[in-house]
Design an enzyme around this catalytic site. Structure first.
Site, PDB file in Angstrom:
ATOM      1  N   SER A 182       6.148  -7.532   2.975  1.00 16.41           N
ATOM      2  CA  SER A 182       6.770  -7.896   4.133  1.00 16.41           C
ATOM      3  C   SER A 182       7.702  -8.918   4.103  1.00 16.41           C
ATOM      4  O   SER A 182       7.283  -9.934   3.151  1.00 16.41           O
ATOM      5  CB  SER A 182       5.684  -8.020   5.541  1.00 16.41           C
ATOM      6  OG  SER A 182       5.057  -9.028   4.839  1.00 16.41           O
ATOM      7  N   TRP A 218       0.820  -1.069   0.012  1.00 11.80           N
ATOM      8  CA  TRP A 218      -0.105   0.116  -0.068  1.00 11.80           C
ATOM      9  C   TRP A 218       0.919   1.197   0.038  1.00 11.80           C
ATOM     10  O   TRP A 218       0.309   2.347  -0.241  1.00 11.80           O
ATOM     11  CB  TRP A 218      -0.690   0.072   1.158  1.00 11.80           C
ATOM     12  CG  TRP A 218      -0.170  -0.441   2.490  1.00 11.80           C
ATOM     13  CD1 TRP A 218      -0.108  -1.592   2.889  1.00 11.80           C
ATOM     14  CD2 TRP A 218       0.897   0.477   3.080  1.00 11.80           C
ATOM     15  NE1 TRP A 218       0.678  -1.493   4.113  1.00 11.80           N
ATOM     16  CE2 TRP A 218       1.274  -0.334   4.178  1.00 11.80           C
ATOM     17  CE3 TRP A 218       1.180   1.658   3.247  1.00 11.80           C
ATOM     18  CZ2 TRP A 218       2.156   0.194   5.204  1.00 11.80           C
ATOM     19  CZ3 TRP A 218       1.977   2.409   3.870  1.00 11.80           C
ATOM     20  CH2 TRP A 218       2.358   1.507   5.067  1.00 11.80           C
ATOM     21  N   ASN A 219       2.182   1.329   0.367  1.00  9.16           N
ATOM     22  CA  ASN A 219       2.826   2.407   0.673  1.00  9.16           C
ATOM     23  C   ASN A 219       2.913   3.121  -0.720  1.00  9.16           C
ATOM     24  O   ASN A 219       3.125   4.513  -0.634  1.00  9.16           O
ATOM     25  CB  ASN A 219       4.159   2.105   1.249  1.00  9.16           C
ATOM     26  CG  ASN A 219       4.983   1.013   0.463  1.00  9.16           C
ATOM     27  OD1 ASN A 219       4.543   0.384  -0.240  1.00  9.16           O
ATOM     28  ND2 ASN A 219       6.409   1.196   0.955  1.00  9.16           N
ATOM     29  N   GLU A 247      10.710  -8.308  -3.502  1.00  8.34           N
ATOM     30  CA  GLU A 247      11.416  -6.978  -2.956  1.00  8.34           C
ATOM     31  C   GLU A 247      10.657  -6.820  -1.650  1.00  8.34           C
ATOM     32  O   GLU A 247       9.647  -6.508  -1.627  1.00  8.34           O
ATOM     33  CB  GLU A 247      11.156  -5.869  -4.184  1.00  8.34           C
ATOM     34  CG  GLU A 247      11.842  -4.584  -3.823  1.00  8.34           C
ATOM     35  CD  GLU A 247      11.368  -3.683  -2.739  1.00  8.34           C
ATOM     36  OE1 GLU A 247      11.659  -3.767  -1.777  1.00  8.34           O
ATOM     37  OE2 GLU A 247      10.285  -2.964  -3.239  1.00  8.34           O
ATOM     38  N   LEU A 248      11.613  -6.971  -0.584  1.00 13.29           N
ATOM     39  CA  LEU A 248      11.040  -7.227   0.727  1.00 13.29           C
ATOM     40  C   LEU A 248      11.395  -5.807   1.565  1.00 13.29           C
ATOM     41  O   LEU A 248      11.487  -4.682   1.154  1.00 13.29           O
ATOM     42  CB  LEU A 248      11.400  -8.154   1.603  1.00 13.29           C
ATOM     43  CG  LEU A 248      10.913  -9.515   0.501  1.00 13.29           C
ATOM     44  CD1 LEU A 248      11.283 -10.820   1.255  1.00 13.29           C
ATOM     45  CD2 LEU A 248       9.245  -9.585   0.320  1.00 13.29           C
ATOM     46  N   CYS A 307      10.473   1.167   1.984  1.00 12.39           N
ATOM     47  CA  CYS A 307      11.628   0.312   1.974  1.00 12.39           C
ATOM     48  C   CYS A 307      12.912   0.983   1.923  1.00 12.39           C
ATOM     49  O   CYS A 307      13.771   0.372   2.569  1.00 12.39           O
ATOM     50  CB  CYS A 307      11.198  -0.860   1.312  1.00 12.39           C
ATOM     51  SG  CYS A 307      11.034  -0.672  -0.511  1.00 12.39           S
ATOM     52  N   HIS A 335      -3.640  -6.484  -4.697  1.00  8.06           N
ATOM     53  CA  HIS A 335      -3.223  -5.231  -4.131  1.00  8.06           C
ATOM     54  C   HIS A 335      -3.334  -5.304  -2.645  1.00  8.06           C
ATOM     55  O   HIS A 335      -4.348  -6.456  -2.140  1.00  8.06           O
ATOM     56  CB  HIS A 335      -3.795  -4.018  -4.689  1.00  8.06           C
ATOM     57  CG  HIS A 335      -2.928  -2.755  -4.645  1.00  8.06           C
ATOM     58  ND1 HIS A 335      -1.937  -2.496  -3.895  1.00  8.06           N
ATOM     59  CD2 HIS A 335      -2.743  -1.673  -5.577  1.00  8.06           C
ATOM     60  CE1 HIS A 335      -1.259  -1.457  -4.135  1.00  8.06           C
ATOM     61  NE2 HIS A 335      -1.724  -0.981  -5.140  1.00  8.06           N
ATOM     62  N   ALA A 336      -2.755  -4.643  -1.731  1.00  2.98           N
ATOM     63  CA  ALA A 336      -3.068  -4.425  -0.319  1.00  2.98           C
ATOM     64  C   ALA A 336      -4.466  -4.082  -0.033  1.00  2.98           C
ATOM     65  O   ALA A 336      -5.123  -3.486  -0.804  1.00  2.98           O
ATOM     66  CB  ALA A 336      -2.205  -3.347   0.022  1.00  2.98           C
TER      67      ALA A 336
END
Length: 478
Positions: free
Chosen positions: A207, A130-131, A228-229, A262, A155-156
């Site tokens: 996450s 979501w970011n 991609e965490l 991130c 999506h989130a």
């Protein structure tokens, strides 16, 4: 269970949606499979035309789209505008460069022709956070569609309106029906979708927990995955740096997207010689950040996206102080409506504490004093994450050491870490694997198909390698 869109600045419900039933989800997969079978016949020039139209729509509707982003996940309005415009830039990058990236690569051998051909894999499932509710999607969507893949987006759960808006944008740009679909799903349904044999690959941004679960399933299914965490990026400042610029950039690097990125700088590693000056200026800069209504043009930091994010950040700061850390400013959840947290600076976080090794997803910075470059590199690498690093020095020898010795996916010298469509993006260690963006990102979901054409009458004069001849003459052992 309803999927809810809640305004993080007020805590009020804006809209709710029912999750797709399993049968409806299967129908979406079937539509994507059908679309892939015909999409390969669409000329690359036509895909580029649609991609450029998508860029134009994004730019034309930037205000409406930015408002939607801000209302749904809380980032300041100007940051939301920039996110939409960055998506347009990504569209144009792949429209302009796909032909070059996808061109066959000739390889000299003894055969008349040897080359690598790049073929799409099929349906790519994307599980996105979501970011950056638009940019995270577009940085996988644009190379996937230009390459001839089709895409499904999970999506989130807190940004369903953004997910549906992106699907509408892609369709209005002229891409064929079914080439990109947003699936409003509950988390357990992702496992079922990924297990469908028609899904060729999966990409995850999010996450570590989500990455482990989906990556493990993809591995079991022998499907390509890109992860991609999280990240806990170091921001290193040495004595030769431009201190004024380093401090100004450090504040922005920690507070970008209200600290919910991130690749936001999270650990600030400062040489002893300049530490006191950096600390005082950095704290003043953090205290000057204006926290408030993300719809106001002068707001620097908006609310965190969810109540859970505020509660986790609050718990991490308390755990740090219990472990012996000092709070130089901030440290508290802000009272009133919305998910607001004070810009916070911590010092003295013990390297033995749990918080030292965790990602702080919000406007909380950790400062570390080091005696020399050796200690700076040691602390920078002392993390389970390895996404990117920013290092500030004018010394060429120090620059080369940072480039060579920092353990991460990208090193940015005398500038802030940022993603760019022209550059590969991704990490190592528990920050994930694979790359997004640039040619590397497009090729993650392409089959590098080797083509060899041999003709006795058209050899190029290069004799065959003896071991290749032997390999052809050796029968299989099983």
């Amino acid at each position: 269970m309803a999927i809810e869109s809640i305004n993080p600045a007020t805590g009020r419900l804006m809209r709710s949606f029912d999750a797709l039933t399993d049968e409806a989800a299967r129908q979406k997969v079937a539509l994507a499979d059908e679309a892939f079978r015909s999409y390969g016949t669409v000329p690359l020039e036509h895909r580029a035309l649609c991609m450029r139209k998508l860029a134009a729509i994004l730019e034309h509707e930037v205000e409406d789209l930015a408002t939607l982003i801000t209302l749904e996940m809380g980032k300041p309005l100007e940051a939301a505008r920039l996110e939409v415009l960055k998506c347009a830039d990504g569209c144009r990058y792949y429209a302009d460069n796909a032909a070059r990236i996808l061109a066959p690569e000739s390889i000299p051998t003894e055969h008349s022709q040897s080359f690598v051909r790049w073929d799409p894999l099929g349906i790519v499932l994307a599980v996105m956070p979501w970011n950056f509710p638009f940019w995270q999607v577009f940085r996988f969507l644009t190379p996937a569609l230009m390459a001839g893949n089709v895409a499904l987006l999970k999506h989130a759960a807190n940004v369903p309106q953004c997910a549906l808006a992106i699907e509408s944008l892609v369709r209005r740009a002229g891409f064929p029906r079914g080439t990109f679909q947003s699936l409003l799903l509950e988390v357990p349904q992702v496992e079922t979708i990924l297990a469908d044999e028609r899904i060729a690959a999966v990409t995850v941004t999010g996450s570590e927990t989500a990455g482990r679960a989906i990556g493990a399933q993809a591995g079991w299914l022998i499907k390509k995955s890109v992860l991609e965490l999280g990240g806990s990026d170091p921001f290193i400042v040495m004595p030769s740096a431009d201190l004024d610029l380093a401090v100004e950039t450090a504040v922005r690097a920690r507070c970008v997207n209200s600290g919910q990125s991130c690749i936001a700088a999270k650990r600030f590693i400062i040489a002893d010689e300049i530490y006191e000056a950096f600390e005082s200026r950095f704290v003043a800069g953090m205290e000057a950040m204006r926290v408030g209504d993300p719809m106001k043009e002068d707001t620097d930091i908006g609310p965190l996206a969810t109540v859970h994010m505020v509660e986790r950040l609050e718990a991490q700061v308390k755990a740090a102080t219990r472990a012996g850390a000092n709070v130089l400013t901030g440290g508290e959840r802000m009272l009133g409506d919305g998910n607001y947290f004070e810009p916070t600076v911590l010092t003295g976080v013990p390297r033995t504490s749990a918080v030292y090794r965790e990602e702080l997803f919000g406007p909380v910075a950790m400062l570390f004093r080091v005696q020399d470059i050796n200690e700076a590199i040691e602390i920078a690498n002392d993390t389970p994450f390895g996404l990117a690093a920013s290092a500030w020095t004018r010394d060429p020898v120090e620059q080369q050491r940072f480039v060579s010795e920092l353990e991460c996916g990208g090193v940015f010298l005398n500038t802030m870490v940022a993603s760019d469509p022209r550059l590969p993006f991704g990490g190592i260690k528990r920050s994930g694997y694979g790359r997004e963006l640039s040619a590397a990102g497009m090729r993650e979901f392409l089959n590098a198909k080797t083509i060899v054409v041999s003709s006795p009458n058209s050899a190029n004069g290069t004799p065959a390698k003896p071991y290749l001849v032997a390999a052809r003459e050796t029968p299989p052992e099983h």
